[in-house]
Design a protein around this motif. Structure first.
Motif, PDB file in Angstrom:
ATOM      1  N   VAL A  41       0.866  -1.187   0.000  1.00  0.00           N
ATOM      2  CA  VAL A  41       0.000   0.000   0.000  1.00  0.00           C
ATOM      3  C   VAL A  41       0.899   1.234   0.000  1.00  0.00           C
ATOM      4  CG1 VAL A  41      -1.928   1.174   1.096  1.00  0.00           C
ATOM      5  CG2 VAL A  41      -1.668  -1.310   1.383  1.00  0.00           C
ATOM      6  N   CYS A  42       0.823   1.989  -1.099  1.00  0.00           N
ATOM      7  CA  CYS A  42       1.680   3.156  -1.328  1.00  0.00           C
ATOM      8  C   CYS A  42       0.878   4.416  -0.992  1.00  0.00           C
ATOM      9  CB  CYS A  42       2.096   3.166  -2.793  1.00  0.00           C
ATOM     10  SG  CYS A  42       3.144   4.547  -3.290  1.00  0.00           S
ATOM     11  N   HIS A  43       1.589   5.472  -0.620  1.00  0.00           N
ATOM     12  CA  HIS A  43       0.899   6.742  -0.360  1.00  0.00           C
ATOM     13  C   HIS A  43       0.134   7.208  -1.604  1.00  0.00           C
ATOM     14  CE1 HIS A  43       0.952  10.176   2.661  1.00  0.00           C
ATOM     15  NE2 HIS A  43       0.264  10.679   1.653  1.00  0.00           N
ATOM     16  N   THR A  44       0.610   6.799  -2.779  1.00  0.00           N
ATOM     17  CA  THR A  44      -0.088   7.124  -4.031  1.00  0.00           C
ATOM     18  C   THR A  44      -1.514   6.570  -4.029  1.00  0.00           C
ATOM     19  OG1 THR A  44       1.921   7.311  -5.348  1.00  0.00           O
ATOM     20  CG2 THR A  44      -0.071   6.665  -6.532  1.00  0.00           C
ATOM     21  N   ASP A  45      -1.729   5.408  -3.408  1.00  0.00           N
ATOM     22  CA  ASP A  45      -3.087   4.843  -3.349  1.00  0.00           C
ATOM     23  C   ASP A  45      -4.023   5.784  -2.588  1.00  0.00           C
ATOM     24  OD1 ASP A  45      -2.455   2.397  -4.723  1.00  0.00           O
ATOM     25  OD2 ASP A  45      -1.394   1.770  -2.909  1.00  0.00           O
ATOM     26  N   GLY A  64      -3.945  -0.018  -6.050  1.00  0.00           N
ATOM     27  CA  GLY A  64      -2.903  -1.009  -5.754  1.00  0.00           C
ATOM     28  C   GLY A  64      -1.969  -1.220  -6.931  1.00  0.00           C
ATOM     29  N   HIS A  65      -0.696  -0.779  -6.766  1.00  0.00           N
ATOM     30  CA  HIS A  65       0.277  -0.936  -7.870  1.00  0.00           C
ATOM     31  C   HIS A  65       1.568  -1.574  -7.365  1.00  0.00           C
ATOM     32  CE1 HIS A  65       0.761   3.073  -6.080  1.00  0.00           C
ATOM     33  NE2 HIS A  65       2.051   2.799  -6.203  1.00  0.00           N
ATOM     34  N   GLU A  66       1.458  -2.305  -6.263  1.00  0.00           N
ATOM     35  CA  GLU A  66       2.603  -3.110  -5.805  1.00  0.00           C
ATOM     36  C   GLU A  66       2.128  -4.566  -5.687  1.00  0.00           C
ATOM     37  OE1 GLU A  66       5.357   0.125  -3.342  1.00  0.00           O
ATOM     38  OE2 GLU A  66       4.206  -1.325  -2.184  1.00  0.00           O
ATOM     39  N   ILE A 151       8.403  -3.007  -6.113  1.00  0.00           N
ATOM     40  CA  ILE A 151       7.987  -2.680  -7.477  1.00  0.00           C
ATOM     41  C   ILE A 151       7.395  -1.268  -7.597  1.00  0.00           C
ATOM     42  CG2 ILE A 151       7.741  -5.144  -8.024  1.00  0.00           C
ATOM     43  CD1 ILE A 151       4.700  -4.528  -8.394  1.00  0.00           C
ATOM     44  N   CYS A 152       7.208  -0.564  -6.463  1.00  0.00           N
ATOM     45  CA  CYS A 152       7.002   0.902  -6.558  1.00  0.00           C
ATOM     46  C   CYS A 152       8.025   1.624  -5.684  1.00  0.00           C
ATOM     47  CB  CYS A 152       5.588   1.340  -6.212  1.00  0.00           C
ATOM     48  SG  CYS A 152       5.465   3.150  -6.327  1.00  0.00           S
ATOM     49  N   ALA A 153       7.962   1.415  -4.369  1.00  0.00           N
ATOM     50  CA  ALA A 153       8.881   2.147  -3.475  1.00  0.00           C
ATOM     51  C   ALA A 153      10.338   1.875  -3.867  1.00  0.00           C
ATOM     52  CB  ALA A 153       8.636   1.735  -2.025  1.00  0.00           C
ATOM     53  N   SER A 335       6.874   1.664   7.972  1.00  0.00           N
ATOM     54  CA  SER A 335       7.565   1.595   6.674  1.00  0.00           C
ATOM     55  C   SER A 335       6.548   1.279   5.580  1.00  0.00           C
ATOM     56  CB  SER A 335       8.681   0.556   6.701  1.00  0.00           C
ATOM     57  OG  SER A 335       9.690   0.943   7.622  1.00  0.00           O
ATOM     58  N   ARG A 336       6.223  -0.001   5.395  1.00  0.00           N
ATOM     59  CA  ARG A 336       5.266  -0.360   4.349  1.00  0.00           C
ATOM     60  C   ARG A 336       4.294  -1.419   4.841  1.00  0.00           C
ATOM     61  NH1 ARG A 336       4.593   3.046   0.461  1.00  0.00           N
ATOM     62  NH2 ARG A 336       5.099   2.361  -1.645  1.00  0.00           N
ATOM     63  N   VAL A 337       3.017  -1.211   4.603  1.00  0.00           N
ATOM     64  CA  VAL A 337       2.026  -2.273   4.824  1.00  0.00           C
ATOM     65  C   VAL A 337       1.866  -3.037   3.520  1.00  0.00           C
ATOM     66  CG1 VAL A 337      -0.411  -2.783   5.244  1.00  0.00           C
ATOM     67  CG2 VAL A 337       0.782  -1.111   6.687  1.00  0.00           C
TER      68      VAL A 337
HETATM   69 ZN    ZN Z   1       3.576   3.765  -5.411  1.00  0.00          ZN
END
Ligand code: ZN
Ligand code: NAD
Ligand code: ZN
Length: 359
Positions: A41-45, A64-66, A151-153, A335-337
């Motif tokens: 889950v990216c901040h972009t979402d 969702g892009h990861e 694949i994103c971060a 960090s990342r979920v």
């Molecule tokens: Zn992203």
């Protein structure tokens, strides 16, 4: 195979995502169907769900892009991947392949590019369609949950650091030590730089130190630019801004060394003032950077496969998505979920029911 799938859907900007039961899409010619194992889950979402940017997705859509998963069906004519391959479905979902940018291996700025979880449905779903020519190929030895943030971060910060054109031994500063930033610190160290981590959260800064940052600075301190310049002997040769805050952008340009490059990666909506005299007189380059190419993707994944970088992940079920987005908005994710699809849906549903019963 099941006929329906669970998906988290943005039905209107600024509203909680809805968990819906949808038909599993079937791959058309040139497409593949991927069974999702994990999706970061990216901040972009969050920007997507709020409709923050000038280019907006059209609800209803699945963010969702990861997404990492296994190829389970091939549309007609697909030869680039086979059933059973583990692939990643990234932000750069597809590009035209024949414009001036695609021809020069800058497919990231293709005018016909589609974006995963934005203009095309993404990985907050048990299945998703993908373009086999643009999926990430996950090296053996990397699990789905640990590959997801890469694949994103991972690719965005790896590419952004390259775009600073700093040389090994020089200073690279990372503003924003969250999902992107915690990967950036590790890539920058693995690439041979001295690394400064900058954030507004002391917990993130303590973590930056654990990840190898040589220097950490709280962006809310007094005269932060002077502090960084003193510690680095003149400012960072390369500055990467991942913070989703306009204040961080102005500060980043101020902290960039003479003749250095400040790379803008964070995407808070809005504009920021550029101190023109300083940028001109100090010959500073200010440059945008957008995810990474397929070649950058392969390189950044190899760093992880070689054990040089590792995402810090917190696993959550899809049903927790609104809580996760809320925590990202308030800076409460260390960090990342990563949404973990490996647990059966009924188990996730039971745990949600239990959590609701406890609440
Ligand atoms: Zn992203
Ligand atoms: P995140 O929420 O995980 O991390 C953001 C970090 O920035 C947090 O640690 C937060 O404490 C810190 N921060 C907030 N304000 C700050 C300030 N003023 N100074 C320093 N640090 C500050 O978010 P993320 O997933 O890492 O995404 C960050 C941004 O990058 C988002 O805007 C996202 O849309 C953007 N992004 C851009 C690209 C690209 O290709 N350019 C790709 C992915 C994400
Ligand atoms: Zn193109």
């Amino acid at each position: 195979m099941a006929k329906t799938m669970q998906a988290a859907v943005v039905t209107a900007f600024g509203q909680p995502l809805e968990i819906q039961q949808l038909n599993i899409p079937s791959p058309g010619a040139g497409q593949i169907l991927v069974k999702t194992e994990a999706c970061g889950v990216c901040h972009t979402d969050l920007h997507a769900a709020k409709g923050d940017w000038p280019l907006k997705p059209t609800p209803p859509f699945i963010p969702g892009h990861e997404a990492i998963g296994i190829v389970v069906a091939l549309g007609a004519g697909v030869t680039a991947v086979k059933e059973g391959d583990r692939v990643g479905v990234p932000w750069l979902y597809s590009a035209c392949g024949h414009c001036e940018h695609c021809l020069s291996a800058w497919e990231t700025v293709c005018g016909e590019a589609e974006f995963g979880g934005y203009t095309q449905n993404g990985g907050f779903a048990e299945y998703l369609l993908a373009d086999p020519n643009f999926v990430a190929h996950i090296p053996a030895g990397l699990s789905a949950v640990e590959a997801a943030p890469l694949i994103c971060a991972g690719v965005t910060t790896y590419k952004g650091i390259k775009e600073t054109q700093a040389r090994p031994g020089e200073w690279v500063a990372i503003s924003g030590c969250g999902g992107l930033g915690h990967m950036a610190i590790q890539y920058a160290k693995a690439m041979g730089f001295k690394v400064a981590g900058i954030d507004i959260d002391d917990g993130k800064l303590a973590h930056a130190t654990r990840l190898g940052a040589d220097l950490v600075i709280n962006a809310r301190g007094d005269d932060v630019a002077a502090q960084l310049k003193k510690e680095t002997g003149g400012g960072a040769h390369g500055f990467l801004i991942t913070a989703p805050s306009l204040a961080a952008f102005k500060q980043g340009v101020e902290m960039t060394r003479k003749r250095g490059t400040c790379v803008l990666v964070g995407l808070p909506p809005g504009e920021f003032p550029v101190p023109l005299f300083d940028v001109v007189a100090n010959c500073i380059t200010v440059r945008g950077s957008f995810v990474g190419t397929r070649k950058d993707m392969a390189e950044c994944l190899q760093f992880a496969a070689d054990g040089k970088v590792k995402a810090d992940i917190e696993l959550q079920p899809l049903s927790a998505i609104n809580n996760v987005l809320d925590r990202i908005e308030h800076g409460d994710v260390p960090s990342r979920v990563v949404i973990d699809f490996s647990r059966p849906v009924d188990e996730v549903t039971r745990s949600t029911a239990a959590a609701l019963a406890d609440a």
